[in-house]
Design a protein around this motif. Sequence first.
Motif, mmCIF file in Angstrom:
data_model
loop_
_atom_site.group_PDB
_atom_site.id
_atom_site.type_symbol
_atom_site.label_atom_id
_atom_site.label_comp_id
_atom_site.label_asym_id
_atom_site.label_seq_id
_atom_site.Cartn_x
_atom_site.Cartn_y
_atom_site.Cartn_z
ATOM 1 N N ALA A 23 0.813 -1.222 0.000
ATOM 2 C CA ALA A 23 0.000 0.000 0.000
ATOM 3 C C ALA A 23 0.847 1.273 0.000
ATOM 4 C CB ALA A 23 -0.932 0.000 1.214
ATOM 5 N N GLY A 24 2.158 1.133 0.097
ATOM 6 C CA GLY A 24 3.039 2.287 0.067
ATOM 7 C C GLY A 24 3.235 2.976 1.400
ATOM 8 N N LEU A 25 2.795 2.342 2.479
ATOM 9 C CA LEU A 25 2.992 2.924 3.810
ATOM 10 C C LEU A 25 4.377 2.611 4.366
ATOM 11 C CD1 LEU A 25 -0.488 1.985 5.263
ATOM 12 C CD2 LEU A 25 0.272 4.265 4.611
ATOM 13 N N LEU A 26 4.909 1.492 3.972
ATOM 14 C CA LEU A 26 6.259 1.095 4.388
ATOM 15 C C LEU A 26 7.157 1.039 3.158
ATOM 16 C CD1 LEU A 26 5.451 -1.883 6.813
ATOM 17 C CD2 LEU A 26 5.814 0.534 7.378
ATOM 18 N N PRO A 27 8.366 1.541 3.290
ATOM 19 C CA PRO A 27 9.286 1.454 2.151
ATOM 20 C C PRO A 27 9.693 -0.004 1.937
ATOM 21 C CG PRO A 27 10.425 2.305 4.078
ATOM 22 C CD PRO A 27 8.973 2.178 4.451
ATOM 23 N N PRO A 28 9.975 -0.360 0.709
ATOM 24 C CA PRO A 28 10.430 -1.735 0.470
ATOM 25 C C PRO A 28 11.705 -2.003 1.265
ATOM 26 C CG PRO A 28 10.024 -0.590 -1.603
ATOM 27 C CD PRO A 28 9.944 0.435 -0.508
ATOM 28 N N PRO A 29 11.726 -3.066 2.036
ATOM 29 C CA PRO A 29 12.919 -3.356 2.834
ATOM 30 C C PRO A 29 14.020 -3.967 1.970
ATOM 31 C CG PRO A 29 11.288 -5.056 3.152
ATOM 32 C CD PRO A 29 10.660 -4.028 2.258
ATOM 33 N N ARG A 30 15.215 -3.918 2.526
ATOM 34 C CA ARG A 30 16.311 -4.638 1.869
ATOM 35 C C ARG A 30 15.975 -6.120 1.924
ATOM 36 N NH1 ARG A 30 20.988 -5.035 4.254
ATOM 37 N NH2 ARG A 30 20.170 -4.626 6.313
ATOM 38 N N ARG A 31 16.580 -6.873 1.059
ATOM 39 C CA ARG A 31 16.387 -8.333 1.055
ATOM 40 C C ARG A 31 17.721 -9.012 1.316
ATOM 41 N NH1 ARG A 31 11.120 -10.554 -0.021
ATOM 42 N NH2 ARG A 31 9.870 -8.840 -0.820
ATOM 43 N N THR A 32 17.655 -10.083 2.077
ATOM 44 C CA THR A 32 18.855 -10.880 2.302
ATOM 45 C C THR A 32 19.120 -11.686 1.038
ATOM 46 O OG1 THR A 32 17.672 -12.795 3.173
ATOM 47 C CG2 THR A 32 18.305 -11.066 4.762
ATOM 48 N N SER A 33 20.245 -12.346 0.989
ATOM 49 C CA SER A 33 20.571 -13.167 -0.178
ATOM 50 C C SER A 33 19.566 -14.305 -0.347
ATOM 51 C CB SER A 33 21.995 -13.727 -0.062
ATOM 52 O OG SER A 33 22.101 -14.492 1.128
#
Length: 129
Positions: A23-33
Amino acid sequence: MKIGEVAAATGTTAKTLRFYERAGLLPPPRRTSAGYRQYSPDIVARMDFIRRSQAAGFSLAQIRTILDIRDSGDAPCRHVQGLLDERLEALDRQLTELAALRGTVAHLRAQARTIEPDTCDPATVCRYL
């Protein structure tokens, strides 16, 4: 922080966090490998803001706009002030409507004080309404 840790720290669920991300309320988080979401610790404060905003009656769209303003580097104070003004006006309208409804229900209840089932017309279902 992994999604389960954020969910536990904020009293929500991983499903809600994923929904807020979409919904765009949280920024996309980093992803682990391995593809796991890896959130920064400040996500807890952001979730707290979202919860407080919802408690004030703001919609997710309104909350997203506030967050977008903040994320762009600006203070959303004036925008929030306008939203709070609108919310107070809406609450005042609701209170007026509820007071009128209460008056109607109290009047109906007063009329229904004496129950006379023998005089009821089956076609009207109940004369008190």
